[in-house]
Motif scaffolding. Structure first.
Motif, PDB file in Angstrom:
ATOM      1  N   VAL A   1      14.334 -38.450 -10.909  1.00  0.00           N
ATOM      2  CA  VAL A   1      12.876 -38.533 -10.967  1.00  0.00           C
ATOM      3  C   VAL A   1      12.428 -39.769 -10.192  1.00  0.00           C
ATOM      4  O   VAL A   1      12.913 -40.871 -10.420  1.00  0.00           O
ATOM      5  N   ARG A   2      11.518 -39.575  -9.262  1.00  0.00           N
ATOM      6  CA  ARG A   2      10.995 -40.672  -8.453  1.00  0.00           C
ATOM      7  C   ARG A   2       9.558 -40.958  -8.894  1.00  0.00           C
ATOM      8  O   ARG A   2       8.771 -40.029  -9.077  1.00  0.00           O
ATOM      9  N   PHE A   3       9.250 -42.211  -9.056  1.00  0.00           N
ATOM     10  CA  PHE A   3       7.954 -42.607  -9.594  1.00  0.00           C
ATOM     11  C   PHE A   3       7.142 -43.356  -8.556  1.00  0.00           C
ATOM     12  O   PHE A   3       7.676 -44.110  -7.731  1.00  0.00           O
ATOM     13  N   SER A   4       5.864 -43.148  -8.606  1.00  0.00           N
ATOM     14  CA  SER A   4       4.945 -43.962  -7.814  1.00  0.00           C
ATOM     15  C   SER A   4       3.798 -44.375  -8.722  1.00  0.00           C
ATOM     16  O   SER A   4       3.380 -43.619  -9.599  1.00  0.00           O
ATOM     17  N   GLY A   5       3.356 -45.582  -8.524  1.00  0.00           N
ATOM     18  CA  GLY A   5       2.298 -46.103  -9.366  1.00  0.00           C
ATOM     19  C   GLY A   5       2.372 -47.622  -9.440  1.00  0.00           C
ATOM     20  O   GLY A   5       3.162 -48.248  -8.732  1.00  0.00           O
ATOM     21  N   PRO A   6       1.613 -48.222 -10.310  1.00  0.00           N
ATOM     22  CA  PRO A   6       1.550 -49.694 -10.397  1.00  0.00           C
ATOM     23  C   PRO A   6       2.730 -50.263 -11.178  1.00  0.00           C
ATOM     24  O   PRO A   6       2.573 -50.941 -12.197  1.00  0.00           O
TER      25      PRO A   6
ATOM     26  N   ARG B   1      -7.438 -20.445 -14.480  1.00  0.00           N
ATOM     27  CA  ARG B   1      -6.385 -20.059 -13.527  1.00  0.00           C
ATOM     28  C   ARG B   1      -5.835 -21.291 -12.771  1.00  0.00           C
ATOM     29  O   ARG B   1      -5.655 -21.246 -11.551  1.00  0.00           O
ATOM     30  N   SER B   2      -5.576 -22.371 -13.490  1.00  0.00           N
ATOM     31  CA  SER B   2      -5.006 -23.590 -12.898  1.00  0.00           C
ATOM     32  C   SER B   2      -3.672 -23.885 -13.563  1.00  0.00           C
ATOM     33  O   SER B   2      -3.552 -23.841 -14.797  1.00  0.00           O
ATOM     34  N   VAL B   3      -2.642 -24.178 -12.757  1.00  0.00           N
ATOM     35  CA  VAL B   3      -1.301 -24.401 -13.283  1.00  0.00           C
ATOM     36  C   VAL B   3      -0.739 -25.723 -12.762  1.00  0.00           C
ATOM     37  O   VAL B   3      -1.156 -26.231 -11.720  1.00  0.00           O
ATOM     38  N   ASN B   4       0.228 -26.237 -13.505  1.00  0.00           N
ATOM     39  CA  ASN B   4       1.037 -27.371 -13.054  1.00  0.00           C
ATOM     40  C   ASN B   4       2.456 -26.883 -12.826  1.00  0.00           C
ATOM     41  O   ASN B   4       3.003 -26.130 -13.645  1.00  0.00           O
ATOM     42  N   LEU B   5       3.049 -27.276 -11.720  1.00  0.00           N
ATOM     43  CA  LEU B   5       4.437 -26.941 -11.431  1.00  0.00           C
ATOM     44  C   LEU B   5       5.309 -28.126 -11.812  1.00  0.00           C
ATOM     45  O   LEU B   5       5.148 -29.220 -11.277  1.00  0.00           O
ATOM     46  N   LEU B   6       6.240 -27.926 -12.739  1.00  0.00           N
ATOM     47  CA  LEU B   6       7.109 -28.998 -13.205  1.00  0.00           C
ATOM     48  C   LEU B   6       8.550 -28.737 -12.783  1.00  0.00           C
ATOM     49  O   LEU B   6       9.095 -27.662 -13.067  1.00  0.00           O
ATOM     50  N   GLY B   7       9.139 -29.708 -12.092  1.00  0.00           N
ATOM     51  CA  GLY B   7      10.551 -29.646 -11.736  1.00  0.00           C
ATOM     52  C   GLY B   7      10.851 -28.921 -10.454  1.00  0.00           C
ATOM     53  O   GLY B   7      12.026 -28.741 -10.121  1.00  0.00           O
TER      54      GLY B   7
ATOM     55  N   ALA C   1       1.959 -30.906  -8.817  1.00  0.00           N
ATOM     56  CA  ALA C   1       3.397 -30.701  -8.967  1.00  0.00           C
ATOM     57  C   ALA C   1       3.978 -32.000  -9.518  1.00  0.00           C
ATOM     58  O   ALA C   1       3.821 -33.058  -8.922  1.00  0.00           O
ATOM     59  N   LEU C   2       4.614 -31.908 -10.675  1.00  0.00           N
ATOM     60  CA  LEU C   2       5.154 -33.088 -11.346  1.00  0.00           C
ATOM     61  C   LEU C   2       6.659 -32.903 -11.531  1.00  0.00           C
ATOM     62  O   LEU C   2       7.089 -31.857 -12.023  1.00  0.00           O
ATOM     63  N   LEU C   3       7.410 -33.878 -11.144  1.00  0.00           N
ATOM     64  CA  LEU C   3       8.869 -33.850 -11.201  1.00  0.00           C
ATOM     65  C   LEU C   3       9.408 -32.929 -10.092  1.00  0.00           C
ATOM     66  O   LEU C   3       8.912 -31.819  -9.936  1.00  0.00           O
ATOM     67  N   PRO C   4      10.374 -33.419  -9.343  1.00  0.00           N
ATOM     68  CA  PRO C   4      11.072 -34.672  -9.513  1.00  0.00           C
ATOM     69  C   PRO C   4      10.299 -35.913  -9.073  1.00  0.00           C
ATOM     70  O   PRO C   4      10.821 -37.017  -9.203  1.00  0.00           O
TER      71      PRO C   4
ATOM     72  N   ALA D   1      18.461 -26.597 -16.174  1.00  0.00           N
ATOM     73  CA  ALA D   1      18.943 -26.896 -17.518  1.00  0.00           C
ATOM     74  C   ALA D   1      19.040 -28.379 -17.780  1.00  0.00           C
ATOM     75  O   ALA D   1      18.796 -28.847 -18.891  1.00  0.00           O
ATOM     76  N   GLU D   2      19.368 -29.173 -16.738  1.00  0.00           N
ATOM     77  CA  GLU D   2      19.522 -30.604 -16.959  1.00  0.00           C
ATOM     78  C   GLU D   2      18.193 -31.308 -17.214  1.00  0.00           C
ATOM     79  O   GLU D   2      18.177 -32.477 -17.600  1.00  0.00           O
ATOM     80  N   ARG D   3      17.069 -30.588 -17.013  1.00  0.00           N
ATOM     81  CA  ARG D   3      15.771 -31.216 -17.253  1.00  0.00           C
ATOM     82  C   ARG D   3      15.090 -30.695 -18.518  1.00  0.00           C
ATOM     83  O   ARG D   3      13.947 -31.053 -18.783  1.00  0.00           O
ATOM     84  N   ARG D   4      15.759 -29.868 -19.285  1.00  0.00           N
ATOM     85  CA  ARG D   4      15.117 -29.293 -20.463  1.00  0.00           C
ATOM     86  C   ARG D   4      14.657 -30.373 -21.444  1.00  0.00           C
ATOM     87  O   ARG D   4      13.566 -30.306 -21.993  1.00  0.00           O
TER      88      ARG D   4
END
Length: 636
Positions: free
Chosen positions: A355-360, A504-510, A534-537, A559-562
């Protein structure tokens, strides 16, 4: 050249024995070196007029390995040369490593050499608390080992442990000559206790040194040795006899010690070692057989694409063995072989590094910089063994791509010995000056092993700064779920909860970044479904503020992100589905229909969007087929 190591429990008198032997040899005209291997660095005070000499670990060039021998070898009385290893302040660092490093320096500088000395005496703290204190044994400096003990049980217990260390390093050419009984009481029965123990442990008693408290106190008060002040005393005569004996004894003729087990020692010590070995036996504990591991079942085949079959209860599935896969072991064939190939245990600790993060955020690694580069991480789904950018110096921060600022304490060997808190404090202050909202300390194995009290520094930093501090240490069993920590931080902001879900709005995770995910975005848009984010990675902190605009969470079935999915979505009001990954044309069609139906979009529009995309791709596909015709392709 005689190389003799004097071991003994702290406070048992090993330093007293060492310096009196040194004086005896020097009075005979021999060239003598005394090496103090006790962090208290007080072995040689009786040879230097009560003056504590400069230590090796405190030498000016110790940090970069450029110690000048003239700075650490001090000439004492009677021409006896003295060296003290020294060590860290009590309660920090690793004194054992300091002793090992001193031994390496003495070897590199060829200090312990027959051209310089006739006798070298090592005075070593003998509780054998770590391998560093056995450095004279490990690095081949010792030839003859002597253990100083009293009749007291804990002193004999330490002697027994030293016998174990001697057995461990026999291949280095060392031999245990025997024990020196430095008796507290002086009674004959006390001496017999030591002799009986020595016989049981496969060694012998070389000398009885019954203490004359008055003589030894006077010698200590005047910072001299008994052999100098009271040469005609019984103690001085026994020291001289012992010194001669140690020179004459052939290490090749010494017996191999047979130390007692802990159970044997404590049973025999209760009867003053009067019983034979094996007289006592304790029933071995019968361990309960470990439960058989639950076999990981094959993942069931794809069912009909009905929305309700793709709804998931993340909390319920967290313990599902099918989903509890932590590495690439879920491949075809023998799972255990794949586990060995993928080094499961090593990757398990770092599986969330993908997981790569951006932010303060300011990232601060507390450890040696090499650890960052050698720790495997998962970069966009692939294992990465190179982690850049390079950090130029400890305490400095650099801009890491997509990850805020990054810095490292870059601990070196001097920090291992003296403790890494000074480096961490400097790095924390530098990070605070840089600004931001949050500082994350990632601790590696080194500060764990040397016992750095990071909590104390973090509490101090919290009092002087408005920043939030988080700590992550997978090596010590204190891993930080950074994505959850950031998400929880967002939840505490009232503005986060005020965001209403859009139709009809979705988030894509992983979903891994790349052309494939971009094609899925395009298909959903064409089918009338908005991809909110889109969240993760990748975890974009600012974009995640609008997370609740997406009323449906679409999870990539990794499976490793469950566990990570479950921790993020716990308590969230939105629904979550995890249809099988959209591999191939038919897999993509099914995936698109499931997501569109779950988001409330028209399934017919989803089919139309897919057909339009398929026709466009067919042109490129046929072109590729024509160019590949007549060629052979091999996969290796």
């Amino acid at each position: 050249m005689q190389k003799i190591v004097i071991f003994g429990k702290g406070g048992i008198g090993k330093s007293t024995v060492t310096v009196n032997l040194a004086v005896t040899y020097a009075q005979k005209g021999l060239r003598v070196l005394v090496v103090g291997c006790d962090p208290k660095h007080d072995t040689t005070v009786a040879l230097t007029g009560g003056r504590l000499i400069a230590t090796v670990v405190a030498a000016a060039g110790f940090r970069d390995g450029r110690v000048e021998i003239s700075d650490v070898v001090v000439r004492g009385r009677l021409g006896i040369d003295c060296v003290e290893a020294g060590g860290p302040e009590p309660g920090v660092g690793c004194a054992g490593r300091g002793i090992s490093r001193m031994a390496e320096i003495l070897e590199a500088k060829r200090v312990i050499d027959p051209s310089r000395y006739d006798v070298v005496l090592f005075d070593v703290l003998g509780d054998v608390v770590c391998g560093g204190f056995a450095a004279p044994l490990r690095q081949g400096f010792a030839e003859k080992v002597v253990i100083v003990t009293s009749e007291e049980s804990m002193s004999l217990y330490a002697a027994n442990n030293i016998c174990r260390a001697v057995r461990t390093y026999l291949s280095n050419g060392i031999s245990l000559l025997g024990l020196v009984a430095n008796l507290r009481g002086g009674a004959d029965e006390d001496a017999e206790v030591v002799r009986r123990f020595a016989a049981l442990a496969g060694t012998r008693v070389l000398a009885d040194l019954t203490r004359n408290a008055r003589l030894f106190r006077e010698a200590e008060r005047r910072s001299m040795t008994v052999c100098e002040l009271f040469p005609a005393s019984v103690a001085a005569r026994r020291f001289r006899a012992l010194a001669e004996q140690l020179i004459l004894l052939d290490p090749a003729q010494a017996s191999v010690p047979a130390p007692l087990s802990d159970e044997e020692f404590f049973e025999l010590s209760r009867v003053d070692f009067t019983a034979a070995r094996g007289a006592f036996s304790s029933a071995a504990a019968v361990a309960s057989p470990a439960p058989a591991p639950t076999p990981i079942q094959a993942v069931s085949a794809w069912a009909a694409p009905r929305v309700e079959e793709n709804e998931i209860d993340l909390r319920a599935e967290a313990d599902d063995p099918v989903l509890d896969v932590r590495s690439g072991a879920g491949q075809w064939g023998d799972r255990e072989r794949w586990r060995l190939f993928f080094a499961d245990r090593e990757f398990e600790r770092n599986r969330e590094s993908g997981v790569r993060f951006s932010g303060p955020i300011l990232w601060l690694q507390h450890g040696d910089i090499e650890c960052r580069y050698s720790t495997p991480s998962f970069d966009e789904g692939l294992v990465s063994f190179l982690n850049l950018p390079c950090v130029p110096a400890y305490g400095e921060l650099v801009r890491a791509k997509g990850s805020g600022d990054y810095g490292s304490t870059n601990l070196c060997e001097a920090d291992v010995i003296g403790g890494g808190l000074e480096a961490l404090d400097a790095a924390l202050r530098g990070a605070e000056e840089r600004g931001g909202e949050m500082i994350v300390i990632n601790a590696t194995c080194v500060p764990l092993l040397i016992g750095d009290d990071w909590r104390m520094l973090m509490e101090r930093a919290k009092k002087r700064s408005k920043l939030e501090f988080l700590y992550n240490s997978p090596a010590s069993g204190q891993p930080l779920n950074m994505a959850k920590a950031l998400f929880d931080r967002l939840r505490r902001d009232p503005a986060f909860s005020s965001v209403a879900p859009a139709a009809r709005s979705v988030n894509l995770l992983g979903f891994p970044p790349g052309k494939g995910t971009e094609e899925l975005r395009s298909l959903l848009t064409a089918a009338g479904v908005e991809v909110n984010l889109a969240l993760l990675p990748f975890f974009d902190y600012e974009a995640a503020r609008h997370f609740r605009r997406g009323g449906l969470q679409v999870l990539y079935p990794a499976a490793e992100r469950r566990d990570l999915y479950a921790s993020l979505l716990e308590g969230e009001p939105s629904r979550a589905i995890s249809p099988p990954a959209p591999y191939g044309l038919e897999g993509t069609r099914r995936w698109l229909r499931v997501v569109c139906e779950a988001a409330g979009a028209d399934a017919g529009r989803a089919d139309a969007a897919f057909e339009d995309a398929r026709r466009d791709a067919a042109v490129d596909w046929e072109d590729a087929r024509a160019r590949a015709a007549g060629r052979r392709l091999a996969f290796v």
